[in-house]
Write a protein that holds these residues in place. Structure first.
Motif, PDB file in Angstrom:
ATOM      1  N   LYS A 111      32.911  38.919  24.721  1.00 58.98           N
ATOM      2  CA  LYS A 111      32.335  37.564  24.758  1.00 58.98           C
ATOM      3  C   LYS A 111      30.954  37.547  24.103  1.00 58.98           C
ATOM      4  O   LYS A 111      30.623  36.630  23.358  1.00 58.98           O
ATOM      5  CB  LYS A 111      32.251  37.068  26.196  1.00 58.98           C
ATOM      6  CG  LYS A 111      33.587  36.748  26.815  1.00 58.98           C
ATOM      7  CD  LYS A 111      33.425  36.277  28.246  1.00 58.98           C
ATOM      8  CE  LYS A 111      34.777  36.038  28.894  1.00 58.98           C
ATOM      9  NZ  LYS A 111      34.621  35.614  30.297  1.00 58.98           N
ATOM     10  N   TYR A 112      30.145  38.567  24.414  1.00 64.97           N
ATOM     11  CA  TYR A 112      28.819  38.654  23.812  1.00 64.97           C
ATOM     12  C   TYR A 112      28.922  38.708  22.282  1.00 64.97           C
ATOM     13  O   TYR A 112      28.190  38.027  21.566  1.00 64.97           O
ATOM     14  CB  TYR A 112      28.076  39.903  24.290  1.00 64.97           C
ATOM     15  CG  TYR A 112      27.587  39.899  25.712  1.00 64.97           C
ATOM     16  CD1 TYR A 112      27.589  38.763  26.509  1.00 64.97           C
ATOM     17  CD2 TYR A 112      27.092  41.071  26.263  1.00 64.97           C
ATOM     18  CE1 TYR A 112      27.122  38.794  27.815  1.00 64.97           C
ATOM     19  CE2 TYR A 112      26.612  41.108  27.570  1.00 64.97           C
ATOM     20  CZ  TYR A 112      26.638  39.968  28.343  1.00 64.97           C
ATOM     21  OH  TYR A 112      26.164  40.013  29.624  1.00 64.97           O
TER      22      TYR A 112
ATOM     23  N   GLN B  68      29.785  35.396  20.764  1.00 60.36           N
ATOM     24  CA  GLN B  68      28.603  34.534  20.697  1.00 60.36           C
ATOM     25  C   GLN B  68      27.726  34.909  19.510  1.00 60.36           C
ATOM     26  O   GLN B  68      27.264  34.048  18.758  1.00 60.36           O
ATOM     27  CB  GLN B  68      27.769  34.668  21.973  1.00 60.36           C
ATOM     28  CG  GLN B  68      28.233  33.882  23.158  1.00 60.36           C
ATOM     29  CD  GLN B  68      27.271  34.082  24.314  1.00 60.36           C
ATOM     30  OE1 GLN B  68      27.419  35.010  25.082  1.00 60.36           O
ATOM     31  NE2 GLN B  68      26.274  33.221  24.424  1.00 60.36           N
TER      32      GLN B  68
END
Length: 176
Positions: A155-156, A159
């Motif tokens: 997820k990081y 982003q």
């Protein structure tokens, strides 16, 4: 130009006349350089023109201008850090392979934009991205280093990559 634009510009001119001196002096105390202080004081008012803001009182305007002055000062220091790091990299290279001044300026501008993009990211997102890009770590190793799951690292990275795509689109648009 509309009447509102003219009125706002006149208001900014009044703020400039009333506040420019103390802003320049405050920046000089922070930077110790009259030229940089003068440039940044002008940048405060340029930002005010580019992003109109209405004030309830003179004290509100002064507080806002003080905050903007701090922000331009921080931005200046960040740009200087990036520039210094780039100059250190260049100093370690043989003169025969040194880039042209134009190429240096383009690289420095790109580095500053990437630095600003990373600064806008949440700390762990930026750290995960840097660990992947600079140290070549995989998601599992990044997760162990940051104390998060591999899924969270995914997820990081999503982003961070999204922000990279936005930055790339901005840069492409600037070149057109």
């Amino acid at each position: 130009m509309s009447t509102l634009d003219t009125t706002y510009r006149q208001q900014v001119a009044l703020y400039y006349a009333e506040h420019h001196g103390w802003i320049r002096a405050w920046l000089y105390r922070k930077l110790g350089n009259a030229c940089d202080s003068a440039d940044l004081a002008h940048e405060v008012f340029l930002r005010l023109l580019l992003r109109p803001h209405r004030f309830d009182s003179d004290s509100h305007a002064q507080a806002y201008l003080r905050s903007m002055s701090r922000n331009v000062c921080v931005d200046f220091w960040r740009r200087r850090q990036v520039e210094q790091a780039w100059l250190e990299v260049l100093a370690g290279r043989p003169e025969a392979v040194a880039p042209s001044e134009e190429h240096r300026a383009l690289v420095l501008e790109a580095l500053q934009q990437v630095h600003a993009m990373l600064a806008r990211l949440p700390e762990k997102v930026a750290e995960a991205f840097l660990l992947a890009q600079l140290e070549g770590l995989g998601y599992k190793a990044i997760g162990e280093r940051l104390g998060v799951s591999e899924r969270t690292v995914t997820k990081y990275m999503a982003q961070a990559m999204y922000q990279c795509l936005l930055l790339e689109a901005e840069l492409d648009e600037a070149l057109v």
